[in-house]
Design an enzyme around this catalytic site. Sequence first.
Site, mmCIF file in Angstrom:
data_model
loop_
_atom_site.group_PDB
_atom_site.id
_atom_site.type_symbol
_atom_site.label_atom_id
_atom_site.label_comp_id
_atom_site.label_asym_id
_atom_site.label_seq_id
_atom_site.Cartn_x
_atom_site.Cartn_y
_atom_site.Cartn_z
ATOM 1 N N LEU A 228 0.674 -1.087 0.037
ATOM 2 C CA LEU A 228 0.014 -0.031 0.200
ATOM 3 C C LEU A 228 0.799 1.243 -0.046
ATOM 4 O O LEU A 228 0.680 2.249 -0.673
ATOM 5 C CB LEU A 228 -0.883 -0.003 1.245
ATOM 6 C CG LEU A 228 -1.984 -0.865 1.294
ATOM 7 C CD1 LEU A 228 -2.938 -0.414 2.602
ATOM 8 C CD2 LEU A 228 -2.959 -0.678 0.076
ATOM 9 N N CYS A 283 -5.475 0.903 -9.407
ATOM 10 C CA CYS A 283 -4.808 0.402 -7.835
ATOM 11 C C CYS A 283 -4.433 1.998 -7.196
ATOM 12 O O CYS A 283 -4.748 1.820 -6.123
ATOM 13 C CB CYS A 283 -3.550 -0.148 -7.958
ATOM 14 S SG CYS A 283 -4.085 -1.884 -8.616
HETATM 15 P P1 NAD Z 1 -8.918 -8.380 -12.280
HETATM 16 O O1 NAD Z 1 -10.119 -7.811 -11.957
HETATM 17 O O2 NAD Z 1 -8.140 -7.990 -13.709
HETATM 18 O O3 NAD Z 1 -8.823 -9.839 -12.165
HETATM 19 C C1 NAD Z 1 -9.431 -10.391 -10.845
HETATM 20 C C2 NAD Z 1 -10.205 -11.731 -11.305
HETATM 21 O O4 NAD Z 1 -10.458 -12.458 -10.273
HETATM 22 C C3 NAD Z 1 -11.438 -11.448 -12.139
HETATM 23 O O5 NAD Z 1 -11.108 -12.354 -13.528
HETATM 24 C C4 NAD Z 1 -12.378 -12.255 -11.220
HETATM 25 O O6 NAD Z 1 -13.380 -12.928 -12.068
HETATM 26 C C5 NAD Z 1 -11.602 -13.206 -10.516
HETATM 27 N N1 NAD Z 1 -12.339 -13.716 -9.236
HETATM 28 C C6 NAD Z 1 -12.764 -12.756 -8.177
HETATM 29 N N2 NAD Z 1 -13.282 -13.599 -7.339
HETATM 30 C C7 NAD Z 1 -13.142 -15.067 -7.623
HETATM 31 C C8 NAD Z 1 -13.256 -16.321 -7.108
HETATM 32 N N3 NAD Z 1 -13.763 -16.386 -5.648
HETATM 33 N N4 NAD Z 1 -12.945 -17.190 -7.640
HETATM 34 C C9 NAD Z 1 -12.571 -17.247 -8.943
HETATM 35 N N5 NAD Z 1 -12.162 -16.135 -9.628
HETATM 36 C C10 NAD Z 1 -12.385 -14.920 -8.817
HETATM 37 O O7 NAD Z 1 -7.712 -7.955 -11.225
HETATM 38 P P2 NAD Z 1 -6.362 -7.442 -11.308
HETATM 39 O O8 NAD Z 1 -6.210 -6.336 -12.063
HETATM 40 O O9 NAD Z 1 -5.382 -8.709 -11.677
HETATM 41 O O10 NAD Z 1 -5.840 -6.969 -9.470
HETATM 42 C C11 NAD Z 1 -5.559 -8.266 -8.773
HETATM 43 C C12 NAD Z 1 -5.312 -7.724 -7.641
HETATM 44 O O11 NAD Z 1 -3.926 -7.510 -7.820
HETATM 45 C C13 NAD Z 1 -5.773 -6.598 -7.077
HETATM 46 O O12 NAD Z 1 -5.661 -6.786 -5.611
HETATM 47 C C14 NAD Z 1 -4.922 -5.463 -7.423
HETATM 48 O O13 NAD Z 1 -4.833 -4.346 -6.421
HETATM 49 C C15 NAD Z 1 -3.536 -6.179 -7.335
HETATM 50 N N6 NAD Z 1 -2.762 -5.698 -8.333
HETATM 51 C C16 NAD Z 1 -2.891 -5.265 -9.509
HETATM 52 C C17 NAD Z 1 -1.813 -4.768 -10.599
HETATM 53 C C18 NAD Z 1 -2.472 -4.278 -11.669
HETATM 54 O O14 NAD Z 1 -1.701 -3.722 -12.419
HETATM 55 N N7 NAD Z 1 -3.588 -4.616 -12.293
HETATM 56 C C19 NAD Z 1 -0.810 -4.596 -9.927
HETATM 57 C C20 NAD Z 1 -0.466 -5.082 -8.856
HETATM 58 C C21 NAD Z 1 -1.310 -5.563 -7.870
HETATM 59 C C1 UGA Z 2 1.297 0.958 -10.512
HETATM 60 C C2 UGA Z 2 2.664 0.856 -9.838
HETATM 61 O O1 UGA Z 2 3.504 1.407 -10.832
HETATM 62 C C3 UGA Z 2 2.820 -0.736 -9.715
HETATM 63 O O2 UGA Z 2 4.154 -0.995 -9.023
HETATM 64 C C4 UGA Z 2 1.964 -1.479 -9.218
HETATM 65 O O3 UGA Z 2 2.014 -2.858 -9.022
HETATM 66 C C5 UGA Z 2 0.409 -1.330 -9.654
HETATM 67 O O4 UGA Z 2 0.297 0.294 -9.809
HETATM 68 C C6 UGA Z 2 -0.728 -1.896 -8.794
HETATM 69 O O5 UGA Z 2 -0.366 -1.908 -7.868
HETATM 70 O O6 UGA Z 2 -1.540 -1.688 -9.410
HETATM 71 P P1 UGA Z 2 0.263 1.084 -12.934
HETATM 72 O O7 UGA Z 2 -1.040 1.582 -12.415
HETATM 73 O O8 UGA Z 2 0.047 -0.165 -13.745
HETATM 74 O O9 UGA Z 2 1.393 0.490 -11.859
HETATM 75 O O10 UGA Z 2 1.086 2.034 -13.917
HETATM 76 P P2 UGA Z 2 1.996 3.188 -13.508
HETATM 77 O O11 UGA Z 2 3.122 3.171 -14.438
HETATM 78 O O12 UGA Z 2 2.272 3.283 -12.096
HETATM 79 O O13 UGA Z 2 0.946 4.380 -13.847
HETATM 80 C C7 UGA Z 2 -0.022 4.788 -13.322
HETATM 81 C C8 UGA Z 2 -0.341 6.211 -13.596
HETATM 82 O O14 UGA Z 2 0.385 7.206 -13.261
HETATM 83 C C9 UGA Z 2 -0.809 6.185 -15.116
HETATM 84 O O15 UGA Z 2 -1.973 6.919 -15.379
HETATM 85 C C10 UGA Z 2 0.242 6.926 -15.615
HETATM 86 O O16 UGA Z 2 0.232 7.601 -16.818
HETATM 87 C C11 UGA Z 2 0.623 7.867 -14.393
HETATM 88 N N1 UGA Z 2 1.882 8.529 -14.331
HETATM 89 C C12 UGA Z 2 2.808 7.580 -13.900
HETATM 90 C C13 UGA Z 2 2.243 9.833 -14.431
HETATM 91 O O17 UGA Z 2 1.443 10.524 -14.629
HETATM 92 N N2 UGA Z 2 3.515 10.275 -14.371
HETATM 93 C C14 UGA Z 2 4.605 9.625 -14.096
HETATM 94 O O18 UGA Z 2 5.758 9.961 -14.052
HETATM 95 C C15 UGA Z 2 4.265 8.055 -13.953
#
Ligand code: NAD
Ligand code: UGA
Length: 470
Positions: A228, A283
Amino acid sequence: MKTQIKKICCIGAGYVGGPSMAIIADKCPHIVINVVDKNKQRIDQWNNNNLDKLPIYEPGLKNIIKKCRDNNLFFSNKIEENLREADMVFISVNTPTKTKGIGAGQAIDLKWIESCARQIGEFAKDHTIVVEKSTLPVRTAQTIKTILEAYTAKEKKEKVHSRSFSILSNPEFLAEGTAIYDLQNPDRILIGGDDNCALNALSDIYLNWVAKDKILKTDLWSSELSKLISNAFLAQRISSINSVSALCEVSGAKINNVAKAVGMDRRIGQDFLKAGPGFGGSCFKKDILNLIYICNHYGLNEVANYWQKVLDINYWQQKRITKVIIDNLFGTISEKKIAILGFAFKPNTNDTRESPAIAICNDLLEEGCYLSIYDPKVEKSQIQNEFSKFSGNSFNKSWNLAGSVYEAVSEVDALIFLTEWEEFSNLNYEIISEAMNIPKWIFDTRNIVEYKKIKDYGFKLWKLGEGIST
Ligand code: NAD
Ligand code: UGA
């Protein structure tokens, strides 16, 4: 005791579950990985023979899927069967902000995490290592432990073969658009837990491609909280530079020069100092809201207020961009046509979640204009879906999705760059100039346009963090 992991089940085939398991499958051919999801359509997309139709667009992903899918990487809806067979289960499900009840608008909705814990409690066999991959509020592992203990307590009482669980926190730090690179070359792998055997089993998996000194083992709560805080720090830098972009516009300084000068101090660093229309993505906002909720919960109201400001600046940045556009178009955009270039929240992804384009477009539509939108990867249904969350179907007839930049700019009064896609850095401004109405306004929120390259074509250019170029 050494635990050798042979079968992994990952619950959640989303942006994190899909790519992160694909990398483990690629780097660990000795492990069988089953990615399961309750969403059948998503699984069908992962299994699509046409690799251009995977549910997620990430550079490099399709080659890895091609190599591993149906060898040691499988996508299915068979949750029960795969949980029964797994030595290790990753929970990679969505953790959105609650929309109803206590903490609505701030706290994380843990219902998907709870349902995973119950599914694991129901179906897992023998000893299972449960790994939190989703981003979670600090101390969520305790909730998972309590649920799993309730299942084993029942078994112990009934004197049936008792199962056991170890809980680990292993947050994911990948960024979209660079997910494959980030997973292959992580800055660190963070693993929190109190069972050494489980900690080692997970770290052994990463040791197949990550150097030992990059694997950080901690206690559970520090691991959960670090994720976080990492996102909060990254977002805070963006809000800081965005606040300065407004000051540059009124003072005559240029944001890129300021960011460069500031970032060259090695204590500060260059990354995450690009001013823009505000951070989007699924996120940053939800994780900071969650942090605020947790701080308030512990009575740390000043700390909560501090982080709230990061979100306030992000919201304000989007609002002020819309105002700049309207002010420069003579105070009204009613019945004007405007091109939007870029709708994804960042380049190299088809993800539109929390994209600043949504709020900016919505505010422009509210003013009565028509939008011609172009994005190389985003589909019409996604934009429709994002707008409908804001304003129902009221603007259905007020926008179209163009097939190219040149189609989008036909007879527009202004064009606005909202995502810095690579293809936007090499446009033919002669063609664009001929297609647009006069005065030909360009609003560049992503530092794409160089004034000297376009000035001969009669454009008026406003750049975020610089103002109007002359
Ligand atoms: P997402 O919404 O793309 O995917 C989550 C999937 O989980 C969905 O397809 C949903 O149908 C499935 N699901 C939910 N409950 C379920 C269950 N009980 N059984 C089976 N399937 C189930 O989400 P995401 O972007 O992959 O994010 C997942 C987690 O990772 C979040 O906590 C997010 O904060 C974290 N995270 C995301 C990113 C990112 O770049 N998207 C990066 C780092 C961390
Ligand atoms: C972000 C973090 O960078 C990842 O480390 C983390 O795992 C992820 O969130 C998560 O927990 O979901 P992401 O949101 O995929 O990744 O992409 P970023 O590159 O962080 O960009 C986020 C937003 O900030 C975008 O809209 C981007 O345009 C903006 N940004 C980024 C700026 O406006 N300026 C910058 O210098 C960098």
